[in-house]
Design an enzyme around this catalytic site. Sequence first.
Site, mmCIF file in Angstrom:
data_model
loop_
_atom_site.group_PDB
_atom_site.id
_atom_site.type_symbol
_atom_site.label_atom_id
_atom_site.label_comp_id
_atom_site.label_asym_id
_atom_site.label_seq_id
_atom_site.Cartn_x
_atom_site.Cartn_y
_atom_site.Cartn_z
ATOM 1 N N ARG A 258 35.219 32.721 40.326
ATOM 2 C CA ARG A 258 35.200 34.080 40.110
ATOM 3 C C ARG A 258 36.193 34.583 39.531
ATOM 4 O O ARG A 258 37.577 34.488 40.016
ATOM 5 C CB ARG A 258 34.714 34.977 41.263
ATOM 6 C CG ARG A 258 33.219 34.653 42.048
ATOM 7 C CD ARG A 258 32.142 35.103 41.077
ATOM 8 N NE ARG A 258 30.828 34.887 41.520
ATOM 9 C CZ ARG A 258 30.034 33.896 41.249
ATOM 10 N NH1 ARG A 258 30.702 32.807 40.578
ATOM 11 N NH2 ARG A 258 28.795 33.705 41.743
ATOM 12 N N GLU A 287 32.589 41.503 34.394
ATOM 13 C CA GLU A 287 31.780 40.853 33.224
ATOM 14 C C GLU A 287 30.600 41.614 33.146
ATOM 15 O O GLU A 287 30.100 42.243 33.986
ATOM 16 C CB GLU A 287 31.179 39.554 33.972
ATOM 17 C CG GLU A 287 32.249 38.513 34.323
ATOM 18 C CD GLU A 287 31.910 36.979 35.022
ATOM 19 O OE1 GLU A 287 30.490 36.965 35.207
ATOM 20 O OE2 GLU A 287 32.770 36.218 35.395
ATOM 21 N N HIS A 306 30.549 32.654 31.494
ATOM 22 C CA HIS A 306 30.030 32.344 32.996
ATOM 23 C C HIS A 306 28.961 31.439 32.762
ATOM 24 O O HIS A 306 27.868 31.616 33.221
ATOM 25 C CB HIS A 306 29.461 33.641 33.676
ATOM 26 C CG HIS A 306 29.668 33.526 35.148
ATOM 27 N ND1 HIS A 306 29.631 34.379 35.929
ATOM 28 C CD2 HIS A 306 29.320 32.178 35.886
ATOM 29 C CE1 HIS A 306 29.775 33.856 37.566
ATOM 30 N NE2 HIS A 306 29.224 32.781 37.238
HETATM 31 C C1 DGY Z 1 27.243 30.457 41.135
HETATM 32 O O1 DGY Z 1 26.320 30.036 41.361
HETATM 33 O O2 DGY Z 1 27.801 31.182 41.939
HETATM 34 C C2 DGY Z 1 27.699 30.253 39.657
HETATM 35 O O3 DGY Z 1 28.820 31.164 39.268
HETATM 36 C C3 DGY Z 1 26.433 30.706 38.999
HETATM 37 O O4 DGY Z 1 26.548 29.863 37.716
#
Ligand code: DGY
Length: 346
Positions: A258, A287, A306
């Site tokens: 993240r 984002e 992402h």
């Molecule tokens: C998640 O599953 O947390 C990812 O970031 C989405 O691809």
Amino acid sequence: MAGPRRAAGQPPAAAAERSGERARVAVTRALPDGPFRRLEGRAHAEVWRGEGPAPTAWLREACAGAAGLLATPADRVGDDLVVACPTLRVVSNLAVGTDNVDVAAMTRRKVLVGNTPGVLTAATADLAFALVLAASRRLIEARDAVLDGLWTAWDPAFMLGLELAGATMGIIGAGRIGMAVARRALAFDMRVLAWSRRGRPPAGVGVDGVEMVAMDRLLRESDVVSIHVALDASSAHLVGAAELALMKPTAVLVNTARGAVVDQEALFEALASGRIAAAGLDVVEHEPIDPSDPLLRLPNCIVVPHIGSATVATRTAMAELAVDNLLAGITGERLPSCVNPELYDA
Ligand code: DGY
């Protein structure tokens, strides 16, 4: 896994299903056909099909009277939504991360929260390693050099990068995805260090040949640092100016977890000043990133949108699990993957 048990305050089975009427659910993005058809067979789904994330007003309207919500990381699901839509019994997140959902508020209001761990491990580790290779070997910069006519001759000093064989990979976060990246790094003949808050990987996840170390040592010794921790209060800005200052000037930072785990302003400074060599980012603090953000102009920073889990197979598997969680929540069954299982024990 334990057999179906009802969460506190939940009915034995959805009244709507008992009466033959399909329960209503809100879905904030179109899903792959297979899982969506399965969902529609059991529930009436209101789906946001517009551009961008579902607007708050749409979400409130779609969730009013609904039993469940299938959300994505682009949606903020907070206490306000559940207060406005008290019929909600389950929020099924189409992601393993649940930082977009106020899980504490959901638990307080006895709303189950589901996520999609496991099914996206390989795809996300592959993307992390793609960024490791792209940033280490300056792939985007090299391609741009070709387009700009800078490929004039074979030059022994042109576009030199980091060799992975024999280099050290430092993995922040020793969960499933971190350890899948470790396996890839070992296959590239790298030495692998890892750090986790608990000091060890979860049972059954560890990989032989990975040395668990303190964060400072990992940052000082690694040629590549790859981030794989969930975002919560304790991991926000885990990598900031002080941590970047410990890294080698030749080091590469990769983040597929993240964006907010890294202090993005400090990262910009570190990349612009040459404090570290390069970064590969699948995630950023806010984002989607503004195309005019100066981070995107840095030649030593690769940003992708992402897409860690973005393969056909993985996104389908994530949708299947998210639909399983949603259907279980609206019918009073135990969620196959629940992030607030304490509701079952209350
Ligand atoms: C998640 O599953 O947390 C990812 O970031 C989405 O691809």
